[in-house]
Enzyme design. Structure first.
Site, PDB file in Angstrom:
ATOM      1  N   SER A  29       0.832  -1.207   0.000  1.00 42.11           N
ATOM      2  CA  SER A  29       0.000   0.000   0.000  1.00 42.11           C
ATOM      3  C   SER A  29       0.868   1.259   0.000  1.00 42.11           C
ATOM      4  O   SER A  29       1.857   1.357   0.735  1.00 42.11           O
ATOM      5  CB  SER A  29      -0.901   0.025   1.238  1.00 42.11           C
ATOM      6  OG  SER A  29      -1.568   1.267   1.300  1.00 42.11           O
ATOM      7  N   LYS A  80     -13.430  -4.129   1.013  1.00 38.03           N
ATOM      8  CA  LYS A  80     -14.253  -2.960   0.666  1.00 38.03           C
ATOM      9  C   LYS A  80     -15.757  -3.227   0.734  1.00 38.03           C
ATOM     10  O   LYS A  80     -16.534  -2.305   0.966  1.00 38.03           O
ATOM     11  CB  LYS A  80     -13.882  -2.449  -0.733  1.00 38.03           C
ATOM     12  CG  LYS A  80     -12.551  -1.715  -0.770  1.00 38.03           C
ATOM     13  CD  LYS A  80     -12.315  -1.083  -2.126  1.00 38.03           C
ATOM     14  CE  LYS A  80     -11.092  -0.189  -2.096  1.00 38.03           C
ATOM     15  NZ  LYS A  80     -10.915   0.573  -3.329  1.00 38.03           N
ATOM     16  N   GLY A 143     -14.180  -4.965 -12.434  1.00 36.27           N
ATOM     17  CA  GLY A 143     -13.771  -5.302 -11.070  1.00 36.27           C
ATOM     18  C   GLY A 143     -14.162  -4.199 -10.098  1.00 36.27           C
ATOM     19  O   GLY A 143     -15.066  -3.396 -10.357  1.00 36.27           O
TER      20      GLY A 143
HETATM   21  P1  NAP Z   1     -10.053  -6.253  -9.877  1.00 36.60           P
HETATM   22  O1  NAP Z   1     -11.204  -6.077  -8.938  1.00 36.60           O
HETATM   23  O2  NAP Z   1      -9.219  -7.463  -9.796  1.00 36.60           O
HETATM   24  O3  NAP Z   1     -10.664  -6.150 -11.369  1.00 36.60           O
HETATM   25  C1  NAP Z   1      -9.863  -6.275 -12.510  1.00 36.60           C
HETATM   26  C2  NAP Z   1     -10.753  -6.332 -13.749  1.00 36.60           C
HETATM   27  O4  NAP Z   1      -9.878  -6.406 -14.879  1.00 36.60           O
HETATM   28  C3  NAP Z   1     -11.665  -7.534 -13.817  1.00 36.60           C
HETATM   29  O5  NAP Z   1     -12.897  -7.162 -14.364  1.00 36.60           O
HETATM   30  C4  NAP Z   1     -10.924  -8.482 -14.762  1.00 36.60           C
HETATM   31  O6  NAP Z   1     -11.743  -9.299 -15.550  1.00 36.60           O
HETATM   32  C5  NAP Z   1     -10.287  -7.486 -15.705  1.00 36.60           C
HETATM   33  N1  NAP Z   1      -9.148  -8.070 -16.372  1.00 36.60           N
HETATM   34  C6  NAP Z   1      -8.045  -8.629 -15.792  1.00 36.60           C
HETATM   35  N2  NAP Z   1      -7.205  -9.077 -16.746  1.00 36.60           N
HETATM   36  C7  NAP Z   1      -7.797  -8.828 -17.940  1.00 36.60           C
HETATM   37  C8  NAP Z   1      -7.429  -9.080 -19.290  1.00 36.60           C
HETATM   38  N3  NAP Z   1      -6.274  -9.683 -19.598  1.00 36.60           N
HETATM   39  N4  NAP Z   1      -8.265  -8.669 -20.255  1.00 36.60           N
HETATM   40  C9  NAP Z   1      -9.425  -8.083 -19.963  1.00 36.60           C
HETATM   41  N5  NAP Z   1      -9.847  -7.814 -18.693  1.00 36.60           N
HETATM   42  C10 NAP Z   1      -9.027  -8.195 -17.699  1.00 36.60           C
HETATM   43  O7  NAP Z   1      -9.056  -5.023  -9.778  1.00 36.60           O
HETATM   44  P2  NAP Z   1      -9.421  -3.506  -9.391  1.00 36.60           P
HETATM   45  O8  NAP Z   1      -9.350  -3.329  -7.932  1.00 36.60           O
HETATM   46  O9  NAP Z   1     -10.672  -3.147 -10.096  1.00 36.60           O
HETATM   47  O10 NAP Z   1      -8.151  -2.727 -10.012  1.00 36.60           O
HETATM   48  C11 NAP Z   1      -7.976  -2.626 -11.393  1.00 36.60           C
HETATM   49  C12 NAP Z   1      -6.788  -1.727 -11.691  1.00 36.60           C
HETATM   50  O11 NAP Z   1      -7.035  -0.408 -11.245  1.00 36.60           O
HETATM   51  C13 NAP Z   1      -5.490  -2.174 -10.994  1.00 36.60           C
HETATM   52  O12 NAP Z   1      -4.431  -1.963 -11.875  1.00 36.60           O
HETATM   53  C14 NAP Z   1      -5.396  -1.230  -9.827  1.00 36.60           C
HETATM   54  O13 NAP Z   1      -4.048  -1.024  -9.421  1.00 36.60           O
HETATM   55  C15 NAP Z   1      -5.971   0.024 -10.425  1.00 36.60           C
HETATM   56  N6  NAP Z   1      -6.541   0.929  -9.403  1.00 36.60           N
HETATM   57  C16 NAP Z   1      -6.036   2.180  -9.325  1.00 36.60           C
HETATM   58  C17 NAP Z   1      -6.557   3.060  -8.408  1.00 36.60           C
HETATM   59  C18 NAP Z   1      -6.017   4.451  -8.314  1.00 36.60           C
HETATM   60  O14 NAP Z   1      -6.267   5.142  -7.319  1.00 36.60           O
HETATM   61  N7  NAP Z   1      -5.311   4.923  -9.316  1.00 36.60           N
HETATM   62  C19 NAP Z   1      -7.611   2.662  -7.560  1.00 36.60           C
HETATM   63  C20 NAP Z   1      -8.101   1.366  -7.680  1.00 36.60           C
HETATM   64  C21 NAP Z   1      -7.550   0.498  -8.609  1.00 36.60           C
HETATM   65  P3  NAP Z   1     -12.573 -10.539 -14.964  1.00 36.60           P
HETATM   66  O15 NAP Z   1     -13.651  -9.943 -14.128  1.00 36.60           O
HETATM   67  O16 NAP Z   1     -13.083 -11.199 -16.180  1.00 36.60           O
HETATM   68  O17 NAP Z   1     -11.578 -11.335 -14.185  1.00 36.60           O
END
Ligand code: NAP
Length: 298
Positions: A29, A80, A143
């Protein structure tokens, strides 16, 4: 840790008040870096700590936080949604998206909200402000982060919000999970195969998948050929902040689009949380951003 991290000094005393972040795992984190930089700049006797809490220990940990007088805490994966039944109250935005990332002690009650929406929309409301009411948003991924992005796009007033996922069952679950939310009929879900048609109409294209995140820096959720359909005046927004830029943003910039990375979202959701805990209108956002940049070496 980058050696430029030590440019602030936080002194913990017998009277220090406690803030922190709960998650599992938690060691990666970045929240302690930015929050302690802000607390140090403000000269406040607070400390913000990482708390690794396994799902089976969540309830007892929150009871313990009450016992030791924790002022507030951030919530990250996997808590969350699971934290919600342990809270006395959640804000309308947390209710609408079904996830809490910020909890505050109010008297003898825990109150939850979600500042990810505020964090996500911050750059779109300031530097890149436009009239969004005639614009279309296309969001990749379904996600946890996509929930805040959908809510943010609806809040900004986009005329159409399209969410694209690769797994039909998960897409259906995502849509179904909004059935109690006022946002339920304000977005559409689509299979990945529909993406090429959607991209050519996109004014905002958001990557909320982890594809392209360090160390997989050569990956992108879209190929160069797919990105070639993005309108040249579109905005591409990647929630990922390392590498800078991601391949997704690099391809979008080659296409002439404006690129926004995820660092500002991270900073602004943290700043919004800190304002709540400290009950202040202003927190040192520049120090928070700089502390993260120093730590990440960007
Ligand atoms: P998560 O809950 O694991 O969701 C990831 C999503 O991406 C899922 O829908 C997954 O699909 C999809 N995915 C994964 N690999 C894929 C691929 N090869 N092709 C197509 N779709 C794919 O993760 P999250 O918490 O939403 O986070 C997502 C990203 O946002 C991460 O990189 C995280 O670091 C970033 N993030 C950034 C912030 C910020 O403040 N900047 C905040 C939150 C998150 P499936 O559902 O089909 O598995």
């Amino acid at each position: 840790m980058n050696n430029k991290d030590n440019n602030y000094c936080l002194q913990v005393t017998g009277k220090s008040k406690l803030l922190g972040v709960i998650g599992d795992p938690i060691e990666h984190s970045l929240s302690p870096v930015m929050h302690n930089a802000a607390l140090s700049k403000l000269g406040l006797d607070y400390v913000y700590l990482p708390f690794p809490i396994a799902p089976e220990n969540l309830e007892v940990a929150i009871a313990g936080f009450a016992a030791v007088g924790v002022v507030g805490f951030s919530v990250t994966i996997p808590h969350k949604q699971a934290i919600i039944p342990l809270l006395s109250e959640i804000s309308p935005v947390a209710e609408a998206i079904g996830a809490v990332n910020t909890v505050t002690r109010q008297g003898d009650r825990w109150v939850g909200t979600n500042t990810d929406v505020e964090g996500f929309i911050a750059p779109l409301q300031t530097t890149y402000q436009q009239n969004w009411s005639q614009k279309q948003a296309v969001i990749l991924g379904n996600g946890g982060a996509a929930r805040a992005v959908v809510a943010g796009c609806i809040q900004l007033g986009f005329s159409e919000v399209h969410l694209v996922g690769r797994n039909k069952n998960k897409l259906d679950e995502f849509r179904q999970s909004w059935h109690n939310s006022p946002f339920v009929n304000k977005f559409e879900v689509h299979a990945w195969e529909e993406l090429s048609n959607l991209i050519s109409q996109a004014n905002l294209l958001v990557n909320s998948t982890p594809v392209g995140m360090y160390p997989h820096v050569d990956n992108s959720p879209l190929s160069a050929a797919e990105m070639a359909n993005l309108p040249t005046d579109a905005i591409a927004y990647d929630l990922i902040y390392i590498p800078k830029p991601t391949k997704f943003l690099h391809l979008a910039e080659q296409q002439g689009a404006i690129a926004i990375d995820g660092l500002e979202m991270l900073v602004q959701q943290g700043a919004a949380a800190l304002k709540i805990w400290l009950q202040r209108d202003n927190v040192p956002v520049d120090e928070m951003r700089q502390a993260l940049k120093n730590h990440l070496g960007i």
